[in-house]
Design a protein around this motif. Structure first.
Motif: not given
Length: 473
Positions: A319-326
């Motif tokens: 239940n997560s997300r990959w934050d490419e920008e940060n």
């Protein structure tokens, strides 16, 4: 006076919408916020309220037209003093010392559209942050098409010609280039073609760089728009035609872009688990006879959704997300559960907000309401945004298993296969049991094989023996 209403952004950052139907006609008198049209964005059908009270003077677009954001769609005839006091109607407001000062009038607007200075037809938005000593752009009302197309210049205040020249030279040397306006799929296309978007002229609203702009700049052929072939009345092919062409727009266009982005951004891994769910189906039969669940629709999806929500607590990486920008992994402490829904408009994935906080009866009701709303085409953009993990129920089509593609921005999606009566090992013997296959796809950047396997095993254990929940919570 005549007032134009331009197609708003609707708060979704979209560049175009299709006019589905008009709820008014030329000559009709409308009130403020009365629904005047239905438009289809790339995500949902939205009812468009009237920003004015007055008489419909002209409808600029017909149903079926795809309109760019910012283009006029309807004109109203309104009273000269509509929308404010005599002073406001005259363009005056009270300044320092009570003296009247001239102020630009602002038209009514929708969320995401921004306040519009009369005469410009364009939103006035807060300027971006600028480096110390650098002046912010001066926003000037446009006087026509030529003025709208003119770039806005940044000029320092109260400087001599020599100082201005020196400042301009310094700004030219040190000012970083602003990123051109474009959408993620367009930036991906430019990257694949090896193009620098700074060099590509944008022909979209406000200088937006479109897919066609990139293709034309790169020398690739741009396919011309093709009209739909077939019967206008039935929507089907006419006699003698060997093919039918349908414009790619609306939900289909958005889904295609999202799936391509997901498939080529997140490294997918898929695992399968076949489970004897006979105990779960027996539990459903008992619950349907319970007073607590009177009038509540219960299905295998209901129990699978609850099992997933329990398993997420034990396996938060799913239940997560990959934050490419940060360059960060964002783990959500809540679950907005997406449910893939096949609708007449195409595939949508609305989500139930804070589904993990819902008891089973309320979760079942939320699933029913979500499905009914989706089938009716009334799903809102808010319902389609913010999902954290999803389920796709391919079993309703008689399919045993598949390889689901992740909803963009999510770490996992669970596929439910069809429940089938099959010979199965049961207590040391072969018996006919109710069996289904679970398919779990996950983003391998976020989820290791062990984490994905444990998550899927937890869901399977709950569905195979619901009493196992007592050992997990």
């Amino acid at each position: 006076m005549i007032k134009e209403f331009r197609l708003p952004d609707l708060g979704e950052g979209l560049t175009e919408s299709e006019i589905l139907s008009w709820k008014v006609d030329v000559g009709d008198t409308v009130s403020l916020n009365q629904v005047i049209a239905e438009v289809e964005t790339a995500k949902a059908v939205v009812e468009l309220p009237s920003p004015f009270a007055g008489v419909i003077k002209e409808l600029h677009e017909q149903p079926g037209s795809v309109v760019e954001v910012g283009k006029p769609i309807v004109s109203f005839e309104v009273a000269d003093d509509a929308g404010g006091s005599p002073a406001e109607a005259a363009g005056l407001s009270e300044g320092l010392g009570g003296q009247p000062v001239e102020t630009p009038k602002r038209e009514p607007n929708l969320v995401g559209y921004g306040a519009v200075v009369e005469g410009s037809g364009r939103p006035v938005r807060r300027p971006r942050n600028f480096a110390q000593g650098q002046a912010a752009p001066v926003v000037q009302p446009a006087g026509g098409a030529a003025a709208e197309a003119a770039p806005v210049e940044a000029v320092p205040a109260e400087t001599s010609p020599v100082e201005t020249k020196a400042t301009e030279t310094k700004a030219t040397e040190t000012k970083p280039a602003e990123r051109p306006r474009s959408t993620p799929p367009v930036r991906k296309l430019a990257k694949d073609l090896g193009l620098d978007l700074v060099q590509v002229p944008g022909t979209g609203p406000g200088g937006l760089i479109t897919r066609e702009d990139v293709l034309e700049f790169s020398g690739h052929a741009v396919e011309p728009a093709t009209h739909v072939q077939g019967s206008a009345s039935s929507g089907g092919p006419t006699a003698g035609e060997r093919e039918t062409r349908t414009p790619i727009k609306g939900v289909r266009k958005h889904t295609a872009a999202a799936m391509v982005q997901s498939a080529f951004t997140a490294p997918h891994a898929t695992e399968f688990l076949t489970v004897d769910v006979t105990p779960s189906l027996e539990l459903l039969a008992k619950l349907k006879d319970s007073r607590t669940f009177a009038g509540v629709k219960l299905t295998p999806l209901t129990l699978a959704a609850k099992a997933l929500l329990i398993a997420v607590r034990r396996n938060p990486a799913l239940n997560s997300r990959w934050d490419e920008e940060n360059q960060e992994i964002v783990t959500f402490n809540y679950v907005n559960l997406g449910i893939a829904a096949a609708t007449p408009r195409g595939l949508t994935v609305p989500n139930i907000k804070d589904a993990d906080a819902l008891p089973l009866p309320q979760l079942a009701q939320a699933l029913t309401a979500l499905a009914e709303t989706a089938r009716a085409g009334k799903t809102t953009p808010a319902d389609l945004s913010g999902g954290t993990i999803s389920i796709t129920n391919i079993g309703v089509f008689g399919i045993d298993a598949g390889t689901p593609i992740l909803n963009p921005g999510e770490a996992a999606i669970l596929g439910l296969g069809a429940v089938r009566t099959m010979p199965w090992e049961y207590r040391g013997e072969v018996a006919l049991r109710q069996v289904l296959t679970l398919s779990l796809s996950f983003d391998h950047r976020l989820v290791d094989g062990e984490q994905g396997s444990r998550f899927l095993a937890d869901i399977g254990a709950i569905l195979a023996e619901p009493g196992m929940v007592l050992t997990m919570v």
